[in-house]
Write a protein that holds these residues in place. Structure first.
Motif, mmCIF file in Angstrom:
data_model
loop_
_atom_site.group_PDB
_atom_site.id
_atom_site.type_symbol
_atom_site.label_atom_id
_atom_site.label_comp_id
_atom_site.label_asym_id
_atom_site.label_seq_id
_atom_site.Cartn_x
_atom_site.Cartn_y
_atom_site.Cartn_z
ATOM 1 N N LYS A 64 5.152 5.569 -3.915
ATOM 2 C CA LYS A 64 3.784 4.959 -3.345
ATOM 3 C C LYS A 64 3.666 3.617 -4.160
ATOM 4 N N GLY A 65 3.212 2.568 -3.631
ATOM 5 C CA GLY A 65 3.037 1.273 -3.859
ATOM 6 C C GLY A 65 4.047 0.270 -3.584
ATOM 7 N N ILE A 66 5.290 0.717 -3.363
ATOM 8 C CA ILE A 66 6.239 -0.224 -2.863
ATOM 9 C C ILE A 66 5.981 -0.768 -1.407
ATOM 10 N N GLN A 67 6.008 0.090 -0.500
ATOM 11 C CA GLN A 67 5.879 -0.089 0.994
ATOM 12 C C GLN A 67 4.670 0.525 1.560
ATOM 13 N N PRO A 68 3.610 -0.348 1.942
ATOM 14 C CA PRO A 68 2.248 0.177 2.205
ATOM 15 C C PRO A 68 2.288 0.822 3.708
ATOM 16 N N ALA A 69 3.234 0.185 4.342
ATOM 17 C CA ALA A 69 3.332 0.737 5.581
ATOM 18 C C ALA A 69 3.868 2.271 5.798
ATOM 19 N N VAL A 70 4.641 2.370 4.864
ATOM 20 C CA VAL A 70 5.172 3.773 4.590
ATOM 21 C C VAL A 70 4.264 4.789 3.948
ATOM 22 N N ASP A 71 3.550 4.157 3.062
ATOM 23 C CA ASP A 71 2.410 4.945 2.311
ATOM 24 C C ASP A 71 1.410 5.252 3.672
ATOM 25 N N ASP A 72 0.888 4.449 4.273
ATOM 26 C CA ASP A 72 0.151 4.955 5.355
ATOM 27 C C ASP A 72 0.642 5.926 6.332
ATOM 28 N N ALA A 73 1.803 5.698 7.042
ATOM 29 C CA ALA A 73 2.405 6.579 7.766
ATOM 30 C C ALA A 73 2.699 7.960 7.048
ATOM 31 N N ILE A 74 3.036 8.123 5.997
ATOM 32 C CA ILE A 74 3.222 9.475 5.331
ATOM 33 C C ILE A 74 1.866 10.108 5.324
ATOM 34 N N LYS A 75 0.711 9.656 4.834
ATOM 35 C CA LYS A 75 -0.489 10.038 4.963
ATOM 36 C C LYS A 75 -0.768 10.789 6.228
ATOM 37 N N GLN A 76 -0.551 10.080 7.375
ATOM 38 C CA GLN A 76 -0.755 10.344 8.483
ATOM 39 C C GLN A 76 0.108 11.678 9.083
ATOM 40 N N SER A 77 1.258 11.763 8.294
ATOM 41 C CA SER A 77 2.309 12.643 9.037
ATOM 42 C C SER A 77 2.102 14.126 9.098
ATOM 43 N N GLY A 78 1.291 14.471 7.924
ATOM 44 C CA GLY A 78 1.090 15.853 7.962
ATOM 45 C C GLY A 78 2.354 16.822 7.342
ATOM 46 N N VAL A 79 3.181 16.070 7.061
ATOM 47 C CA VAL A 79 4.483 16.791 6.392
ATOM 48 C C VAL A 79 4.076 17.811 5.077
ATOM 49 N N LYS A 80 4.392 18.780 5.056
ATOM 50 C CA LYS A 80 4.118 19.668 3.713
ATOM 51 C C LYS A 80 4.738 19.301 2.637
ATOM 52 N N ASN A 81 6.082 19.089 2.775
ATOM 53 C CA ASN A 81 6.924 18.680 1.505
ATOM 54 C C ASN A 81 6.952 17.185 1.481
ATOM 55 N N THR A 82 5.999 16.505 0.682
ATOM 56 C CA THR A 82 6.009 15.129 0.644
ATOM 57 C C THR A 82 5.898 14.847 -0.966
ATOM 58 N N VAL A 83 7.055 14.030 -1.398
ATOM 59 C CA VAL A 83 6.868 13.831 -2.804
ATOM 60 C C VAL A 83 6.823 12.458 -2.993
ATOM 61 N N ASP A 84 5.834 11.921 -3.923
ATOM 62 C CA ASP A 84 5.654 10.689 -4.465
ATOM 63 C C ASP A 84 6.288 10.360 -5.819
ATOM 64 N N ALA A 85 7.420 9.816 -5.739
ATOM 65 C CA ALA A 85 8.064 9.705 -7.143
ATOM 66 C C ALA A 85 7.302 8.952 -8.133
ATOM 67 N N ALA A 86 6.406 8.185 -7.949
ATOM 68 C CA ALA A 86 5.398 7.592 -8.898
ATOM 69 C C ALA A 86 4.698 8.646 -9.663
ATOM 70 N N THR A 87 4.523 9.855 -9.159
ATOM 71 C CA THR A 87 3.706 10.881 -9.765
ATOM 72 C C THR A 87 4.685 11.704 -10.810
ATOM 73 N N LEU A 88 6.122 11.536 -10.875
ATOM 74 C CA LEU A 88 7.103 12.175 -11.453
ATOM 75 C C LEU A 88 7.310 11.336 -12.962
ATOM 76 N N THR A 89 6.940 10.494 -13.179
ATOM 77 C CA THR A 89 6.979 9.667 -14.361
ATOM 78 C C THR A 89 5.826 8.889 -14.607
ATOM 79 N N THR A 90 5.753 8.387 -15.792
ATOM 80 C CA THR A 90 4.651 7.301 -16.035
ATOM 81 C C THR A 90 4.848 6.003 -15.800
ATOM 82 N N LEU A 91 3.845 5.515 -14.903
ATOM 83 C CA LEU A 91 3.807 4.037 -14.443
ATOM 84 C C LEU A 91 3.300 3.257 -15.579
#
Length: 344
Positions: free
Chosen positions: A96-123
């Protein structure tokens, strides 16, 4: 801010509908062509996520990247078909934060297994003060190597504003975590665990593949630590301010020319400032990247008497890349840094 990079949510929602229609009308899609059998259908946002998914998923996944080779990820505009293919995925990995178009599309997708790499380490917010040196450049969107701020600009809140390519803008966290092998390994561990949950039948293999990749990244980290321990200078100059985490990890100072846009023309004042910094810190090289023009680097090098070189932010692999995958290109980056910094 590059407004053209932002796609309104309403447009994305409409495109989702169009994309799903397109998928139902076609026998194949960008995500899978039906030949993947029982493999987990994985959609990765761009190359660093694709690499993790392929290395950890191994033979059990069919990975599609939304960003084709040679495309600058930050400029990505999704087709309706691509947006529809996200909804068809079993697992989506993005940053999240690299590609706004992707962020928005994923938010709309409804896919259950969605992983944001930004949440897996400390920014972290690599703000306007550069590695303890008094080279802060007020008003410039340069990318620094010193924290300067609390590490609370993190995860979801870290990327809500901006053009998806934050380089020290107020309130913005730096998303380029994959250029630090240690942080990338942290992300790899999180991806491995999430794949185990998404596809428990193959959990043992995901665990094994994750361990192998983490070990490989550990060796890469050691190579950087050893290779950059003794250098004539600690300062490097780059047209793309993507290397804040790398600089911080190995005790270096990154001087970004413009920050957000790797092809931006530097102001005469900034050129003079870089020239002064280069003389003071004995910097030798202006680095540019493989997916952007070298015009800015050559202009600055000509004006300052510096050399030019390639330091790849690894946002995509093409025939111009100095290696076939993440590990190889990172090793090429290490060699380039050693040469530029005068490694002993």
């Amino acid at each position: 801010m590059n407004v053209r990079r932002l796609i309104p949510t309403t447009a994305v929602a409409g495109a989702v509908a169009l994309g799903l229609t397109a998928l139902s009308a076609c026998s194949t899609s960008d995500a899978a062509d039906g030949s993947n059998g029982d493999k987990l259908k994985v959609t990765a946002s761009f190359y660093p996520m694709q690499f993790l998914a392929e290395k950890i998923g191994g033979e059990h996944v069919a990975v599609t990247s939304l960003t084709k080779p040679g495309v600058e990820p930050h400029d990505l505009e999704l087709t309706p078909r691509q947006i529809g293919s996200i909804s068809e995925s079993d697992y989506v990995l993005y940053l999240k934060g690299i590609q706004p178009a992707v962020d928005d599309a994923i938010k709309q997708s409804g896919v259950k297994n969605t992983v944001d790499a930004a949440t897996l380490t400390t920014l972290e917010d690599h703000g306007s003060e550069v590695s303890g040196h008094d080279h802060g450049h007020e008003g410039e969107e340069e990318h620094a190597d010193e924290h300067g701020h609390e590490e609370d600009a993190h995860e979801e809140e870290a990327h809500e504003e901006g053009d998806g390519h934050n380089h020290g803008e107020e309130g913005g966290a730096d998303p380029h975590i994959w250029l630090d092998p240690v942080k990338y390994a942290e992300v790899a561990k999180g991806v491995g665990k999430s794949l185990e949950k998404a596809d428990p039948d193959h959990a043992a293999d995901y665990k094994k593949n994750t361990a192998a990749l983490v070990a490989e990244l550990g060796e890469l980290n050691t190579a950087y630590e050893t290779g950059l321990k003794n250098t004539a200078t600690k300062t490097f100059i780059t047209t793309h301010s993507a290397f804040g985490y790398l600089a911080e990890r190995y005790g270096l100072t990154q001087q970004g020319i413009a920050g957000i846009d790797p092809e931006a023309e530097p102001s005469p004042a900034r050129i003079q400032e870089i020239h002064t910094i280069a003389e003071k810190e004995k910097a030798t090289t202006v680095f540019f990247e493989t997916l952007a023009s070298d015009k800015t680097a050559k202009t600055l090098a000509k004006d300052t008497g510096l050399k030019t070189g390639v330091l790849d932010p690894l946002e995509g692999i093409t025939e111009k890349s100095q290696g076939a995958d993440y590990i190889e290109v990172m090793k090429s980056n290490l060699t380039a840094l050693q040469k530029a910094l005068g490694a002993k």
